[in-house]
Design an enzyme around this catalytic site. Structure first.
Site: not given
Ligand SMILES: N[C@@H](CCC[C@H](N)C(=O)O)C(=O)O
Length: 306
Positions: A91, A253
């Site tokens: 992530c 993201c």
């Protein structure tokens, strides 16, 4: 309960996380606990969970993986889980939020000090704390995201339930899987000539996009508008929205931004991109060997669970 009573809320350009530190390795969360913490109505609310711990305390890592991370200098590990409780390899926004959290806890140097070598399921990521950077934010970190891998350009067909049209998508592996579709091109280079989906702003990304052929890993799906390219300076600007695996639409993201820049470099030869998402603006620089992501992070609160 295998989660602590005190948790924190943070985000990286609006991609938000419930976070806690687990230096003694006693709080490995269950899937139900993750779903509860990330529930926006019944819990604290977030796109994912970040547990800051040591590699040796992460149950799904093998002895070899722990040894490799430690040998590469990763004292700390970002244990990231999606809001649905699933594990993800990486992530990008989470690494910045984790680094800021580590800084606040005294586990990482302030801007100007030593970078943090943070273990993840996709290997060690090196984060440099830059402090305030005009146009990017107050707690900015640059991450060396390491190597990227991309499939053949436009090899996937991407559709969205209840939307007319389709687009071609490119597979990019940033440690986790992405399919990137360029839907609009304002530079006149015809980069979106094969796209018949609505414009990026008009998509309903609460609907999960469908990619064909199907990827066994599932995927994060990015939809991109190219706004400008400056050939003289080798830079470009774009806008992106994303539907994340295990979450749904998120405001940002980090790995998706990197996958977008990798795809745009393949299509245009330009490797230095400033990309705006609904949660902010970040810079992504791609070369043949690796990707660098630069953007802001914030810790916004401390919650006592009752
Ligand atoms: N928001 C993240 C990506 C989180 C993982 C993703 N949903 C997956 O399952 O691969 C980022 O900033 O990179």
């Amino acid at each position: 309960m295998s989660i602590p009573q005190i948790v924190y809320k943070g985000h990286g350009t609006g991609n938000d996380f419930v976070m806690y530190a687990d230096p003694d390795g006693v709080y490995e969360p269950t899937e139900d606990e993750i779903r509860f913490l990330d529930d926006r109505h019944f819990g604290v609310g977030g796109d994912g969970l970040l547990r800051l711990t040591h590699p040796r305390f992460v149950a799904d890592l093998s002895v070899e993986q722990v040894a490799d991370l430690e040998a590469a200098g990763a004292e700390w590990f970002m244990d990231y889980r999606n809001a649905d409780g699933s594990l993800a390899e990486m992530c990008g926004n989470g690494t910045r939020a984790t680094a800021l959290f580590a800084q606040r806890l005294g586990y990482m140097d302030a801007p100007g000090g030593e970078p943090l070598r943070l273990g993840t399921r996709a290997g060690v990521k090196v984060l440099t704390s830059l402090g305030e950077v005009p146009g990017l934010g107050r707690n900015v970190f640059r991450i060396d995201m390491g190597a990227w891998k991309a499939g053949e350009s436009r090899a996937f067909t991407v559709t969205i339930p209840d939307h007319d049209g389709s687009a071609k998508g490119t597979f990019v592996d940033m440690g986790n899987p992405h399919v990137v579709a360029v839907l609009e091109d304002r530079t006149g280079r015809g980069l979106a000539d094969d796209a018949t989906l609505p414009g990026v702003d008009d998509l309903d990304l609460t609907r999960k996009p469908v990619v064909d052929p199907v990827l066994e890993s599932d995927q994060n799906a990015e939809f991109v508008r190219v706004d400008a390219i400056d050939d003289d300076h080798g830079t470009g600007r774009a806008f992106m929205r994303v539907n994340e695996r295990g979450v749904g639409e998120t405001l940002s993201c980090g790995t998706g931004l990197c996958a977008t820049a990798v795809t745009l470099r393949k299509l245009t030869g330009i490797g230095d991109w400033t990309i705006t998402v609904r949660g902010g603006t970040l810079r992504v620089v791609v070369d043949d060997a690796h990707v660098e992501l630069t953007g802001d992070a914030a810790i916004v609160g401390k919650v006592e669970l009752l």
